[in-house]
Design a protein around this motif. Sequence first.
Motif, mmCIF file in Angstrom:
data_model
loop_
_atom_site.group_PDB
_atom_site.id
_atom_site.type_symbol
_atom_site.label_atom_id
_atom_site.label_comp_id
_atom_site.label_asym_id
_atom_site.label_seq_id
_atom_site.Cartn_x
_atom_site.Cartn_y
_atom_site.Cartn_z
ATOM 1 N N GLU A 196 8.919 20.884 39.864
ATOM 2 C CA GLU A 196 9.841 21.485 38.969
ATOM 3 C C GLU A 196 10.266 22.098 38.507
ATOM 4 O O GLU A 196 8.918 22.907 37.466
ATOM 5 C CB GLU A 196 10.235 20.115 38.516
ATOM 6 C CG GLU A 196 11.351 19.875 37.118
ATOM 7 C CD GLU A 196 11.950 18.710 36.604
ATOM 8 O OE1 GLU A 196 13.113 18.917 36.216
ATOM 9 O OE2 GLU A 196 10.445 18.098 36.152
ATOM 10 N N ILE A 197 10.997 23.428 38.690
ATOM 11 C CA ILE A 197 10.176 24.964 38.349
ATOM 12 C C ILE A 197 11.225 24.973 36.861
ATOM 13 O O ILE A 197 12.805 25.056 37.184
ATOM 14 C CB ILE A 197 11.063 25.650 38.822
ATOM 15 C CG1 ILE A 197 9.627 25.745 40.594
ATOM 16 C CG2 ILE A 197 10.793 27.240 38.993
ATOM 17 C CD1 ILE A 197 10.142 26.892 41.479
ATOM 18 N N SER A 198 10.707 25.340 35.858
ATOM 19 C CA SER A 198 10.883 25.802 34.782
ATOM 20 C C SER A 198 11.920 27.196 34.652
ATOM 21 O O SER A 198 11.375 28.292 34.913
ATOM 22 C CB SER A 198 10.573 25.736 33.307
ATOM 23 O OG SER A 198 9.001 24.276 33.638
ATOM 24 N N THR A 199 13.060 27.372 34.713
ATOM 25 C CA THR A 199 13.788 28.697 34.057
ATOM 26 C C THR A 199 14.665 28.608 33.417
ATOM 27 O O THR A 199 15.065 27.163 31.778
ATOM 28 C CB THR A 199 15.059 28.566 35.310
ATOM 29 O OG1 THR A 199 15.921 27.790 34.514
ATOM 30 C CG2 THR A 199 14.016 27.785 36.697
ATOM 31 N N LEU A 200 15.420 29.830 32.790
ATOM 32 C CA LEU A 200 15.830 29.697 31.522
ATOM 33 C C LEU A 200 17.766 30.358 31.662
ATOM 34 O O LEU A 200 17.599 31.401 32.574
ATOM 35 C CB LEU A 200 15.167 30.067 30.505
ATOM 36 C CG LEU A 200 15.983 31.078 29.091
ATOM 37 C CD1 LEU A 200 16.200 29.576 28.302
ATOM 38 C CD2 LEU A 200 15.129 32.022 28.665
ATOM 39 N N GLN A 220 19.022 28.543 27.824
ATOM 40 C CA GLN A 220 18.405 26.789 27.417
ATOM 41 C C GLN A 220 17.636 27.096 28.439
ATOM 42 O O GLN A 220 18.190 27.634 30.086
ATOM 43 C CB GLN A 220 20.002 26.126 27.755
ATOM 44 C CG GLN A 220 20.499 26.080 28.902
ATOM 45 C CD GLN A 220 21.217 24.701 28.862
ATOM 46 O OE1 GLN A 220 21.237 23.932 27.439
ATOM 47 N NE2 GLN A 220 22.374 25.263 29.724
ATOM 48 N N ASP A 221 17.054 26.084 28.624
ATOM 49 C CA ASP A 221 15.975 25.214 29.696
ATOM 50 C C ASP A 221 17.074 25.266 31.024
ATOM 51 O O ASP A 221 17.603 24.042 30.813
ATOM 52 C CB ASP A 221 14.654 24.239 29.630
ATOM 53 C CG ASP A 221 14.131 24.299 28.478
ATOM 54 O OD1 ASP A 221 12.888 25.131 28.732
ATOM 55 O OD2 ASP A 221 14.294 24.062 27.435
ATOM 56 N N VAL A 222 16.759 25.134 31.992
ATOM 57 C CA VAL A 222 17.292 24.561 32.789
ATOM 58 C C VAL A 222 16.099 24.651 34.387
ATOM 59 O O VAL A 222 15.071 25.180 34.651
ATOM 60 C CB VAL A 222 18.667 25.907 33.807
ATOM 61 C CG1 VAL A 222 18.858 24.943 35.016
ATOM 62 C CG2 VAL A 222 19.312 26.003 33.148
ATOM 63 N N HIS A 223 16.478 23.037 34.954
ATOM 64 C CA HIS A 223 15.073 22.725 35.895
ATOM 65 C C HIS A 223 15.406 22.735 37.183
ATOM 66 O O HIS A 223 16.695 22.190 37.567
ATOM 67 C CB HIS A 223 14.499 21.708 35.628
ATOM 68 C CG HIS A 223 13.383 21.712 33.997
ATOM 69 N ND1 HIS A 223 13.013 20.797 33.162
ATOM 70 C CD2 HIS A 223 13.749 22.856 33.575
ATOM 71 C CE1 HIS A 223 12.780 20.475 32.411
ATOM 72 N NE2 HIS A 223 12.266 21.581 32.183
ATOM 73 N N VAL A 224 15.063 23.448 37.981
ATOM 74 C CA VAL A 224 15.052 23.130 39.283
ATOM 75 C C VAL A 224 14.120 23.141 40.717
ATOM 76 O O VAL A 224 12.831 22.800 40.269
ATOM 77 C CB VAL A 224 15.438 24.520 39.843
ATOM 78 C CG1 VAL A 224 16.134 24.505 41.496
ATOM 79 C CG2 VAL A 224 16.743 25.514 39.284
ATOM 80 N N LEU A 225 14.354 21.689 40.735
ATOM 81 C CA LEU A 225 13.310 21.024 41.428
ATOM 82 C C LEU A 225 13.635 21.566 43.462
ATOM 83 O O LEU A 225 14.471 21.901 43.739
ATOM 84 C CB LEU A 225 13.663 19.221 41.832
ATOM 85 C CG LEU A 225 13.628 18.766 41.148
ATOM 86 C CD1 LEU A 225 14.714 17.600 40.505
ATOM 87 C CD2 LEU A 225 12.257 18.226 40.466
#
Length: 286
Positions: free
Chosen positions: A64-68, A72-77
């Motif tokens: 699960e990669i943490s992005t911005l 705000q935080d957006v997570h991509v699996l």
Amino acid sequence: MATIDLHTHTTASDGTNTPAENVRLAREKGLKAIAITDHDTIGGIEEALAAGRECGVEVVPGIEISTLRHGQDVHVLGYFIDYQQEGLHHELHKLRDVRAKRNEMMVARLNELGIEITMEEVRAKQTEPEGNIGRPHIAEVLMDKGIVDSMEEAFEKYLGREGKAYVNPPRISPEDAVRLILRYGGIPVLAHPGLYDDDPLIEELVALGLKGIEVYHPDHTDREIEKYSRIAAELQLIATGGSDFHGERNGQVFHSDLGSQPVPAEALEKLKQLKHMRDNRAKKEL
């Protein structure tokens, strides 16, 4: 009754169970498959795969990669990612550097608010020496000190998007995360879209190669599950889901218990079919 769980965390990041413990718990609960999707690391995958072979539980290597995006935080699996590639390890190391910086900034902000907390106390909550530290570790210290009574309160008052100690240093974008996952053979899926209030992002990421969205998640309402099921069908995306299990802290499970989120078993079959097709295409191109 759930038979698969495609979103779980371990001590490799901010979960409290080891990867092997997650797999054994999955067997106890009657699950046939479980994905290991730790934050910005693939450090728990090898242990989980070994436990899966021993327990008879299928383990999906993921991340699960943490992005911005827009502050705000957006997570991509990323599912079935080629976790053994050296280039991926290098990329994830850079992401973890940003995560470490964020932890320090949050602790500093809490100090400014008059809350005495140190990074040493936060690190003491890390059971795996090579694991990532995240907001749940900070929340656990706040609970120990009696500042808050629960993980939910810690995030609502201090660590969540509207919290007093929330900070978010520059990090990669969701678009970059999709590209990274594709580059290393994975299937990119947008995690819990209902938390972002940014549905246009879905179509933007589809244009870059997004293959699924997490429809079934404990933080989604019934209405959101219905909405994202419809969006998945309209955009021909795989509708995935999972518990977002992080283990238990101070007697409380965060987000929800492993296997508690009903997810259609066909979601995993579709991910596997897509991975097989991509691998075959890559071989032909060699």
